[in-house]
Write a protein that holds these residues in place. Structure first.
Motif, PDB file in Angstrom:
ATOM      1  N   LEU A 242       0.852  -1.180   0.000  1.00 38.43           N
ATOM      2  CA  LEU A 242       0.000   0.000   0.000  1.00 38.43           C
ATOM      3  C   LEU A 242       0.890   1.233   0.000  1.00 38.43           C
ATOM      4  CD1 LEU A 242      -2.735  -0.910   2.659  1.00 38.43           C
ATOM      5  CD2 LEU A 242      -2.765  -1.315   0.196  1.00 38.43           C
ATOM      6  N   LEU A 243       0.686   2.116  -0.986  1.00 37.06           N
ATOM      7  CA  LEU A 243       1.454   3.352  -1.086  1.00 37.06           C
ATOM      8  C   LEU A 243       0.563   4.528  -0.708  1.00 37.06           C
ATOM      9  CD1 LEU A 243       3.528   3.134  -4.412  1.00 37.06           C
ATOM     10  CD2 LEU A 243       4.295   2.715  -2.086  1.00 37.06           C
ATOM     11  N   GLY A 244       0.957   5.260   0.321  1.00 38.58           N
ATOM     12  CA  GLY A 244       0.206   6.436   0.716  1.00 38.58           C
ATOM     13  C   GLY A 244       0.567   7.616  -0.158  1.00 38.58           C
ATOM     14  N   ALA A 245      -0.322   7.963  -1.099  1.00 37.47           N
ATOM     15  CA  ALA A 245      -0.106   9.111  -1.988  1.00 37.47           C
ATOM     16  C   ALA A 245      -0.697  10.348  -1.320  1.00 37.47           C
ATOM     17  CB  ALA A 245      -0.742   8.856  -3.352  1.00 37.47           C
ATOM     18  N   TYR A 246      -0.105  10.750  -0.223  1.00 37.07           N
ATOM     19  CA  TYR A 246      -0.660  11.800   0.627  1.00 37.07           C
ATOM     20  C   TYR A 246      -0.142  13.164   0.171  1.00 37.07           C
ATOM     21  CZ  TYR A 246      -1.795   7.904   3.803  1.00 37.07           C
ATOM     22  OH  TYR A 246      -2.277   6.739   4.366  1.00 37.07           O
ATOM     23  N   CYS A 247      -1.048  14.007  -0.286  1.00 34.02           N
ATOM     24  CA  CYS A 247      -0.699  15.346  -0.737  1.00 34.02           C
ATOM     25  C   CYS A 247      -1.963  16.196  -0.807  1.00 34.02           C
ATOM     26  CB  CYS A 247       0.028  15.311  -2.083  1.00 34.02           C
ATOM     27  SG  CYS A 247      -0.763  14.322  -3.350  1.00 34.02           S
TER      28      CYS A 247
ATOM     29  N   VAL B  60      -3.852  16.437  -7.623  1.00 36.19           N
ATOM     30  CA  VAL B  60      -4.279  15.127  -8.116  1.00 36.19           C
ATOM     31  C   VAL B  60      -3.428  14.699  -9.293  1.00 36.19           C
ATOM     32  CG1 VAL B  60      -6.179  13.794  -9.117  1.00 36.19           C
ATOM     33  CG2 VAL B  60      -6.637  15.479  -7.317  1.00 36.19           C
ATOM     34  N   HIS B  61      -3.218  15.596 -10.250  1.00 36.88           N
ATOM     35  CA  HIS B  61      -2.565  15.247 -11.507  1.00 36.88           C
ATOM     36  C   HIS B  61      -1.117  15.730 -11.538  1.00 36.88           C
ATOM     37  CE1 HIS B  61      -6.408  13.980 -13.170  1.00 36.88           C
ATOM     38  NE2 HIS B  61      -6.929  15.095 -12.685  1.00 36.88           N
ATOM     39  N   GLY B  62      -0.280  14.976 -12.221  1.00 39.02           N
ATOM     40  CA  GLY B  62       1.119  15.351 -12.377  1.00 39.02           C
ATOM     41  C   GLY B  62       1.985  14.136 -12.581  1.00 39.02           C
ATOM     42  N   ASP B  63       3.264  14.381 -12.822  1.00 39.79           N
ATOM     43  CA  ASP B  63       4.211  13.297 -13.082  1.00 39.79           C
ATOM     44  C   ASP B  63       5.249  13.139 -11.983  1.00 39.79           C
ATOM     45  OD1 ASP B  63       3.083  12.683 -15.601  1.00 39.79           O
ATOM     46  OD2 ASP B  63       4.195  14.337 -16.523  1.00 39.79           O
ATOM     47  N   THR B  64       5.234  14.018 -10.999  1.00 36.19           N
ATOM     48  CA  THR B  64       6.284  14.021  -9.986  1.00 36.19           C
ATOM     49  C   THR B  64       5.724  13.671  -8.620  1.00 36.19           C
ATOM     50  OG1 THR B  64       5.942  16.366  -9.484  1.00 36.19           O
ATOM     51  CG2 THR B  64       7.497  15.825 -11.252  1.00 36.19           C
ATOM     52  N   GLU B  65       6.634  13.454  -7.670  1.00 38.45           N
ATOM     53  CA  GLU B  65       6.199  13.324  -6.286  1.00 38.45           C
ATOM     54  C   GLU B  65       5.445  14.589  -5.870  1.00 38.45           C
ATOM     55  OE1 GLU B  65       9.138  12.308  -3.416  1.00 38.45           O
ATOM     56  OE2 GLU B  65       9.472  10.309  -4.222  1.00 38.45           O
ATOM     57  N   LYS B  66       4.661  14.438  -4.828  1.00 39.92           N
ATOM     58  CA  LYS B  66       3.786  15.484  -4.311  1.00 39.92           C
ATOM     59  C   LYS B  66       2.511  15.629  -5.131  1.00 39.92           C
ATOM     60  CE  LYS B  66       6.947  16.287  -1.268  1.00 39.92           C
ATOM     61  NZ  LYS B  66       6.844  15.682   0.066  1.00 39.92           N
ATOM     62  N   THR B  67       2.295  14.730  -6.110  1.00 39.17           N
ATOM     63  CA  THR B  67       1.004  14.625  -6.776  1.00 39.17           C
ATOM     64  C   THR B  67       0.557  13.172  -6.691  1.00 39.17           C
ATOM     65  OG1 THR B  67       1.818  14.094  -9.011  1.00 39.17           O
ATOM     66  CG2 THR B  67       1.672  16.431  -8.410  1.00 39.17           C
ATOM     67  N   MET B  68      -0.748  12.950  -6.621  1.00 42.06           N
ATOM     68  CA  MET B  68      -1.259  11.586  -6.486  1.00 42.06           C
ATOM     69  C   MET B  68      -0.920  10.753  -7.723  1.00 42.06           C
ATOM     70  SD  MET B  68      -4.937  12.489  -4.765  1.00 42.06           S
ATOM     71  CE  MET B  68      -5.034  13.842  -3.595  1.00 42.06           C
ATOM     72  N   GLU B  69      -1.134  11.319  -8.892  1.00 43.03           N
ATOM     73  CA  GLU B  69      -0.822  10.601 -10.128  1.00 43.03           C
ATOM     74  C   GLU B  69       0.675  10.327 -10.222  1.00 43.03           C
ATOM     75  OE1 GLU B  69      -1.750  11.020 -14.928  1.00 43.03           O
ATOM     76  OE2 GLU B  69      -1.785  12.811 -13.646  1.00 43.03           O
TER      77      GLU B  69
END
Length: 428
Positions: A340-345, A350-359
């Motif tokens: 399980l990866l916590g995409a917490y931001c 929501v959208h993007g290609d880098t860390e600090k975005t869920m996508e």
């Protein structure tokens, strides 16, 4: 007949590899403390809400049965039974009491299965107490003072070392020393008991790491002895990082610092391997997983390398130009059945290609895991900026759809936020 089996095999392949299947797993976390008022003494509420969770479209729940205090909400001869947890009441901290005697985990298993949900036990691992100042302490290392020797040791701003159980300047979970043999043996015995639970579908380890507020955590005598054995001589300085409160690397680590970072990841890697073996020796079909934060660029401070051991870390990510082959060999993705990866931001990211975005978190997760393990990714919908006041139910379908294009499934933290903000219909 041969043609039939070829068609069947093709159909199975399509179902297993399609990027956005309706039946992709969807996990909901149920924190013990945050949901204690609803479930600790009310099995009927558990049954009712399992039905509501299934109607939302979730396929799996992770029931927290060992919060940071270290006591447990399942039948155990090893770990102490949980009777209360610390939680916030109207802006102030207090203890929530449990007076019921029904089996908390068994109630979720029974009700979850009736609703068509798979049920996993969430277990906070390298913690054993909770404190907020010296007057508000609870948990197994405080109930059993001899276990204070199990705790991590911190470097204070004045340069002294202190047992974390006595470090009252830090609020929250009291971390144990992952390198301590007695800590590992205790946790492995507890996991074996949990794996034997009738009907349980899986186990998810949380906080299987060092305390992540600083790289100073872990300076115990046991760790020093093991570290000396690891590098083949006494370390030329101890603590390794001499600046108290050292949270992030602000320079390329020197040789000793690199070895210390690698040693801590090796401790966690080897423990996860032992834990997987112990769980599967009791229940070979049980799914054994781990939760980690998707912000891998900062996760070295927690002593965890959750990537695939075959990932070319130093070449792929400039932040880790210092990562040696020994460091990359601590990648643990191939040791577990799922992650399980916590995409917490923030809600705006929501959208993007880098860390600090869920996508971006999901995309990078796929890259870093190299196909070693299925991973399920998703947001914290209560604590991150833009979520804390609720009113974002309209955004949840977009988040889920975006993540499912990149990850093997969806993960959401936490049920308490669904209840608090009335998101029950948002994902149906």
């Amino acid at each position: 007949m041969k043609h039939f089996f070829l068609l069947l095999a093709a159909a199975v392949l399509v179902c297993c590899t399609s990027g956005n299947q309706a039946k992709q797993p969807s996990f909901l976390w149920i924190d013990a403390s945050a949901n204690f008022n609803s479930y600790a003494n009310d099995a009927d509420s558990i049954a009712r809400d399992c039905q509501r969770i299934a109607r939302m479209g979730f396929t799996d729940i992770v029931v927290d049965v060992r919060p940071t205090c270290g006591d447990v909400l399942f039948r155990s001869t090893v770990a102490p039974e949980l009777k209360h947890v610390p939680a916030w009441f109207n802006g102030e901290i207090g203890l929530k009491e449990r007076t019921a005697t029904f089996d908390y985990l068994a109630a979720f298993i029974e009700s979850g299965h009736k609703a068509g949900l798979r049920v996993h036990a969430g277990v906070n691992m390298m913690v054993g107490g909770w404190r907020m100042g010296s007057d508000f302490i609870t948990g197994m290392v405080y109930d059993r003072p001899e276990r204070k020797s199990w705790c991590a040791v911190d470097l204070l701003p004045d340069g002294t070392l202190v047992n974390q159980a006595d470090n009252f300047s830090v609020r929250g979970g009291c971390f144990l020393d992952p390198a301590h043999p007695e800590v590992q043996d205790f946790l492995l015995s507890m996991l074996a008991e949990l794996a034997a639970y009738k009907g349980l579908d899986g186990i998810v380890m949380d906080r299987c790491r060092y305390d992540d507020y600083a790289m100073d955590a872990g300076y115990t005598d046991v760790a020093k002895e093991q570290f000396a054995s690891y590098i083949g001589h006494e370390p030329e300085r101890w603590p390794v990082f001499t600046e108290p409160g050292h949270i992030f690397l602000d320079k390329t680590p020197d040789t000793l610092e690199n070895q210390w970072l690698t040693f801590r990841c090796r401790v966690i890697h080897d423990f996860v391997a032992r834990a997987a073996d112990r769980v599967h020796s009791v229940a070979p079909e049980l799914q054994f997983g781990i939760y980690v934060g998707a912000w891998f660029s900062e996760y070295y401070r927690s002593g965890v390398n959750w990537t695939s051991p075959s990932y070319r870390l130093a070449q792929e990510e400039p932040t880790f130009s210092w990562a040696t082959p020994e460091y990359q060999a601590t990648g643990l993705a191939n040791l577990v059945d799922f992650m399980l990866l916590g995409a917490y931001c923030p809600a705006a990211n929501v959208h993007g290609d880098t860390e600090k975005t869920m996508e971006g978190f999901a995309k990078l997760g796929r890259k870093r895991l190299c196909g070693d393990v299925p991973f399920y990714c998703g947001p914290d919908i209560g604590n991150e900026k833009g979520f804390e006041k609720g009113g974002r139910g309209d955004l949840l379908p977009e988040i889920k759809e975006t993540i499912l294009k990149e990850a093997d499934g969806f993960f959401l933290f936490d049920l308490c936020h669904i209840r608090a903000f009335d998101y029950w219909d948002s994902l149906r």
